[in-house]
Design a protein around this motif. Sequence first.
Motif, short mmCIF file in Angstrom:
data_model
loop_
_atom_site.label_atom_id
_atom_site.label_comp_id
_atom_site.label_asym_id
_atom_site.label_seq_id
_atom_site.Cartn_x
_atom_site.Cartn_y
_atom_site.Cartn_z
N ALA A 1 0.36 6.98 2.78
CA ALA A 1 1.02 5.86 2.84
C ALA A 1 1.15 5.33 4.04
O ALA A 1 0.70 4.13 4.63
N ALA A 2 1.43 6.22 5.42
CA ALA A 2 1.17 5.91 6.79
C ALA A 2 -0.24 5.42 7.11
O ALA A 2 -0.59 4.54 7.78
N ILE B 1 4.59 2.71 9.53
CA ILE B 1 5.13 3.97 8.97
C ILE B 1 4.87 4.86 9.98
O ILE B 1 3.63 5.19 10.13
N ARG B 2 6.00 5.70 10.31
CA ARG B 2 5.70 6.91 11.04
C ARG B 2 6.35 8.15 10.37
O ARG B 2 7.29 8.19 9.78
N VAL B 3 5.44 9.36 10.33
CA VAL B 3 5.78 10.58 9.59
C VAL B 3 6.07 11.62 10.70
O VAL B 3 5.17 11.78 11.43
N GLU B 4 7.15 12.26 10.81
CA GLU B 4 7.65 13.06 11.87
C GLU B 4 7.65 14.53 11.13
O GLU B 4 8.34 14.61 9.89
N GLN C 1 0.88 -1.13 0.06
CA GLN C 1 0.01 0.00 0.00
C GLN C 1 0.81 1.12 0.08
O GLN C 1 0.46 2.23 -0.80
N CYS C 2 1.86 1.11 0.64
CA CYS C 2 2.85 2.35 0.85
C CYS C 2 3.48 2.92 -0.81
O CYS C 2 3.64 4.02 -1.02
N VAL C 3 3.77 1.77 -1.28
CA VAL C 3 4.40 1.87 -2.70
C VAL C 3 3.38 2.64 -3.55
O VAL C 3 3.97 3.50 -4.28
N MET C 4 2.05 2.01 -3.65
CA MET C 4 1.17 2.55 -4.45
C MET C 4 0.79 3.91 -4.10
O MET C 4 0.57 4.98 -4.81
N ALA C 5 0.78 4.42 -2.64
CA ALA C 5 0.59 5.75 -2.20
C ALA C 5 1.78 6.77 -2.33
O ALA C 5 1.39 7.99 -2.78
N ALA C 6 2.99 6.33 -2.33
CA ALA C 6 3.95 7.22 -2.29
C ALA C 6 5.35 6.35 -3.02
O ALA C 6 6.36 6.06 -2.17
N PRO C 7 5.53 6.04 -4.40
CA PRO C 7 6.31 5.34 -5.14
C PRO C 7 7.65 5.95 -4.83
O PRO C 7 8.59 5.41 -5.30
N GLU C 8 7.68 7.47 -4.84
CA GLU C 8 8.99 7.90 -4.77
C GLU C 8 9.78 8.09 -3.55
O GLU C 8 10.95 8.31 -3.33
N VAL C 9 8.96 7.23 -2.63
CA VAL C 9 9.45 7.30 -0.98
C VAL C 9 9.67 5.72 -0.86
O VAL C 9 10.68 5.42 0.10
N PHE C 10 8.74 5.00 -1.21
CA PHE C 10 8.82 3.59 -0.79
C PHE C 10 8.88 2.55 -2.13
O PHE C 10 8.44 2.86 -3.13
N ASP C 11 9.63 1.31 -1.82
CA ASP C 11 9.67 0.31 -2.89
C ASP C 11 9.72 -0.83 -1.91
O ASP C 11 9.54 -0.68 -0.72
N GLN C 12 9.77 -1.97 -2.56
CA GLN C 12 9.29 -3.31 -1.88
C GLN C 12 10.67 -4.23 -2.30
O GLN C 12 11.00 -4.20 -3.55
#
Length: 67
Positions: free
Chosen positions: A52-53, A61-64, A16-27
Amino acid sequence: MMKVILDQDKCVSSGQCVMAAPEVFDQRDEDGVAVLLTAVPDPGSLDDVQQAAAVCPAVAIRVETGY
């Protein structure tokens, strides 16, 4: 400014994170566990990273922000 923290031990490989933010996450190819491409992404990616979080079923995933 934001910082992204990914707990790979919690990841359930949903992608799900890759689909939401592919520029930040991969698998990873071998097991599908999420990989953080950058811990400090472009500020324009904030909405995607927060999404993504929010959709991560493992809450891995945590976003600060604002430090």
